[in-house]
Design a protein around this motif. Sequence first.
Motif, PDB file in Angstrom:
ATOM      1  N   MET A  51       0.834  -1.207   0.000  1.00  0.00           N
ATOM      2  CA  MET A  51       0.000   0.000   0.000  1.00  0.00           C
ATOM      3  C   MET A  51       0.866   1.253   0.000  1.00  0.00           C
ATOM      4  N   LEU A  52       1.915   1.263   0.829  1.00  0.00           N
ATOM      5  CA  LEU A  52       2.810   2.427   0.852  1.00  0.00           C
ATOM      6  C   LEU A  52       3.481   2.597  -0.504  1.00  0.00           C
ATOM      7  N   SER A  53       3.903   1.510  -1.112  1.00  0.00           N
ATOM      8  CA  SER A  53       4.542   1.574  -2.426  1.00  0.00           C
ATOM      9  C   SER A  53       3.590   2.166  -3.459  1.00  0.00           C
ATOM     10  N   GLN A  54       2.324   1.773  -3.410  1.00  0.00           N
ATOM     11  CA  GLN A  54       1.337   2.278  -4.360  1.00  0.00           C
ATOM     12  C   GLN A  54       1.072   3.766  -4.149  1.00  0.00           C
ATOM     13  N   LEU A  55       1.068   4.208  -2.892  1.00  0.00           N
ATOM     14  CA  LEU A  55       0.881   5.632  -2.615  1.00  0.00           C
ATOM     15  C   LEU A  55       2.078   6.440  -3.101  1.00  0.00           C
ATOM     16  N   MET A  56       3.273   5.916  -2.884  1.00  0.00           N
ATOM     17  CA  MET A  56       4.483   6.630  -3.296  1.00  0.00           C
ATOM     18  C   MET A  56       4.618   6.696  -4.810  1.00  0.00           C
ATOM     19  N   SER A  57       4.181   5.652  -5.497  1.00  0.00           N
ATOM     20  CA  SER A  57       4.319   5.613  -6.954  1.00  0.00           C
ATOM     21  C   SER A  57       3.162   6.283  -7.675  1.00  0.00           C
ATOM     22  N   GLY A  58       2.119   6.653  -6.950  1.00  0.00           N
ATOM     23  CA  GLY A  58       0.967   7.281  -7.577  1.00  0.00           C
ATOM     24  C   GLY A  58      -0.064   6.301  -8.094  1.00  0.00           C
ATOM     25  N   GLN A  59       0.126   5.024  -7.824  1.00  0.00           N
ATOM     26  CA  GLN A  59      -0.896   4.054  -8.229  1.00  0.00           C
ATOM     27  C   GLN A  59      -2.161   4.218  -7.394  1.00  0.00           C
ATOM     28  N   ARG A  60      -1.989   4.725  -6.182  1.00  0.00           N
ATOM     29  CA  ARG A  60      -3.111   5.123  -5.329  1.00  0.00           C
ATOM     30  C   ARG A  60      -2.928   6.585  -4.984  1.00  0.00           C
ATOM     31  N   ALA A  61      -4.054   7.285  -4.787  1.00  0.00           N
ATOM     32  CA  ALA A  61      -3.954   8.718  -4.526  1.00  0.00           C
ATOM     33  C   ALA A  61      -4.059   9.065  -3.049  1.00  0.00           C
ATOM     34  N   LYS A  62      -4.957   8.416  -2.335  1.00  0.00           N
ATOM     35  CA  LYS A  62      -5.369   8.923  -1.027  1.00  0.00           C
ATOM     36  C   LYS A  62      -4.970   8.003   0.112  1.00  0.00           C
ATOM     37  N   ILE A  63      -4.519   8.617   1.208  1.00  0.00           N
ATOM     38  CA  ILE A  63      -4.338   7.903   2.470  1.00  0.00           C
ATOM     39  C   ILE A  63      -5.720   7.830   3.115  1.00  0.00           C
ATOM     40  N   SER A  64      -6.292   6.648   3.152  1.00  0.00           N
ATOM     41  CA  SER A  64      -7.683   6.532   3.578  1.00  0.00           C
ATOM     42  C   SER A  64      -7.865   6.602   5.083  1.00  0.00           C
ATOM     43  N   ASN A  65      -6.820   6.316   5.847  1.00  0.00           N
ATOM     44  CA  ASN A  65      -6.916   6.325   7.303  1.00  0.00           C
ATOM     45  C   ASN A  65      -6.255   7.584   7.856  1.00  0.00           C
ATOM     46  N   PRO A  66      -7.026   8.481   8.510  1.00  0.00           N
ATOM     47  CA  PRO A  66      -6.419   9.712   9.047  1.00  0.00           C
ATOM     48  C   PRO A  66      -5.298   9.446  10.041  1.00  0.00           C
ATOM     49  N   ALA A  67      -5.352   8.317  10.754  1.00  0.00           N
ATOM     50  CA  ALA A  67      -4.297   8.000  11.719  1.00  0.00           C
ATOM     51  C   ALA A  67      -2.960   7.803  11.008  1.00  0.00           C
ATOM     52  N   VAL A  68      -2.986   7.284   9.789  1.00  0.00           N
ATOM     53  CA  VAL A  68      -1.752   7.099   9.028  1.00  0.00           C
ATOM     54  C   VAL A  68      -1.137   8.448   8.674  1.00  0.00           C
ATOM     55  N   LEU A  69      -1.968   9.381   8.245  1.00  0.00           N
ATOM     56  CA  LEU A  69      -1.465  10.717   7.926  1.00  0.00           C
ATOM     57  C   LEU A  69      -0.926  11.395   9.182  1.00  0.00           C
ATOM     58  N   HIS A  70      -1.592  11.193  10.303  1.00  0.00           N
ATOM     59  CA  HIS A  70      -1.120  11.750  11.572  1.00  0.00           C
ATOM     60  C   HIS A  70       0.266  11.202  11.911  1.00  0.00           C
ATOM     61  N   ARG A  71       0.467   9.896  11.728  1.00  0.00           N
ATOM     62  CA  ARG A  71       1.773   9.307  12.019  1.00  0.00           C
ATOM     63  C   ARG A  71       2.834   9.813  11.051  1.00  0.00           C
ATOM     64  N   LEU A  72       2.461   9.980   9.778  1.00  0.00           N
ATOM     65  CA  LEU A  72       3.413  10.511   8.798  1.00  0.00           C
ATOM     66  C   LEU A  72       3.894  11.900   9.209  1.00  0.00           C
ATOM     67  N   MET A  73       2.966  12.745   9.639  1.00  0.00           N
ATOM     68  CA  MET A  73       3.351  14.095  10.057  1.00  0.00           C
ATOM     69  C   MET A  73       4.196  14.055  11.327  1.00  0.00           C
ATOM     70  N   ALA A  74       3.905  13.121  12.228  1.00  0.00           N
ATOM     71  CA  ALA A  74       4.716  12.982  13.439  1.00  0.00           C
ATOM     72  C   ALA A  74       6.142  12.570  13.089  1.00  0.00           C
ATOM     73  N   ILE A  75       6.290  11.691  12.107  1.00  0.00           N
ATOM     74  CA  ILE A  75       7.624  11.278  11.664  1.00  0.00           C
ATOM     75  C   ILE A  75       8.350  12.448  11.012  1.00  0.00           C
ATOM     76  N   GLU A  76       7.622  13.233  10.220  1.00  0.00           N
ATOM     77  CA  GLU A  76       8.233  14.418   9.606  1.00  0.00           C
ATOM     78  C   GLU A  76       8.702  15.394  10.673  1.00  0.00           C
ATOM     79  N   ASP A  77       7.911  15.569  11.738  1.00  0.00           N
ATOM     80  CA  ASP A  77       8.324  16.450  12.831  1.00  0.00           C
ATOM     81  C   ASP A  77       9.583  15.914  13.511  1.00  0.00           C
ATOM     82  N   LEU A  78       9.637  14.594  13.705  1.00  0.00           N
ATOM     83  CA  LEU A  78      10.812  13.985  14.324  1.00  0.00           C
ATOM     84  C   LEU A  78      12.064  14.264  13.509  1.00  0.00           C
ATOM     85  N   VAL A  79      11.989  14.054  12.215  1.00  0.00           N
ATOM     86  CA  VAL A  79      13.149  14.228  11.343  1.00  0.00           C
ATOM     87  C   VAL A  79      13.537  15.703  11.222  1.00  0.00           C
TER      88      VAL A  79
END
Length: 202
Positions: A51-79
């Motif tokens: 699923m992550l590979s498909q999102l990164m490659s554009g085969q899928r457009a949307k992160i369907s779970n808001p918790a996943v987007l929340h974790r992505l932003m938390a990781i971005e803040d960490l870095v």
Amino acid sequence: MSVTEDTVARNRALQVEWYGEPLGDRVRPLLDRLGLSQSGLAGVLGLSAPMLSQLMSGQRAKISNPAVLHRLMAIEDLVADPAFDALTAAEIKARLAEIGAGPAATTSGLRRATSERIPAGEDPDDHGTHAGSREPARLVQALLREVASAAEIDAAADLIAERFPDLAEVLRVYGTGRTSEAEAHYARTVLGRLLGDRSAMP
């Protein structure tokens, strides 16, 4: 262009609209900085590796779970934290485990985070980047961008701008504006009001 290429191009354009840039462009720098594989990062986010590979490659457009987007932003803040480079590999692993295990934020959680992170008497508007303004502002952004596109948010703001200008501003700032603008707005309005209320207490 083949149908598949058309789909990828459309999905990447949607990702720019929803997330500010294609997800592949957001995720690849994280992989490099964290020294993780796509599979490892997918595990932290709560996604399957395909699923992550498909999102990164554009085969899928949307992160369907808001918790996943929340974790992505938390990781971005960490870095993005200036202290990141001083962390050991074990410390980074522990921080990622915390992010991966963390529940999705709730409204009560946002209130608690605000009250816990801002000491009494501290200036909430530190050039719009106070630590206490980052997570709540980004969560509001994520919520709005999860339920509507930038064009829809702008249209909604236009509809109410004459009668409810402050609400229209919120839609525009959090729905289509830059993250730094949302953080500054949150610090100025919510945190500023909170500290004002505290200073008025006997």
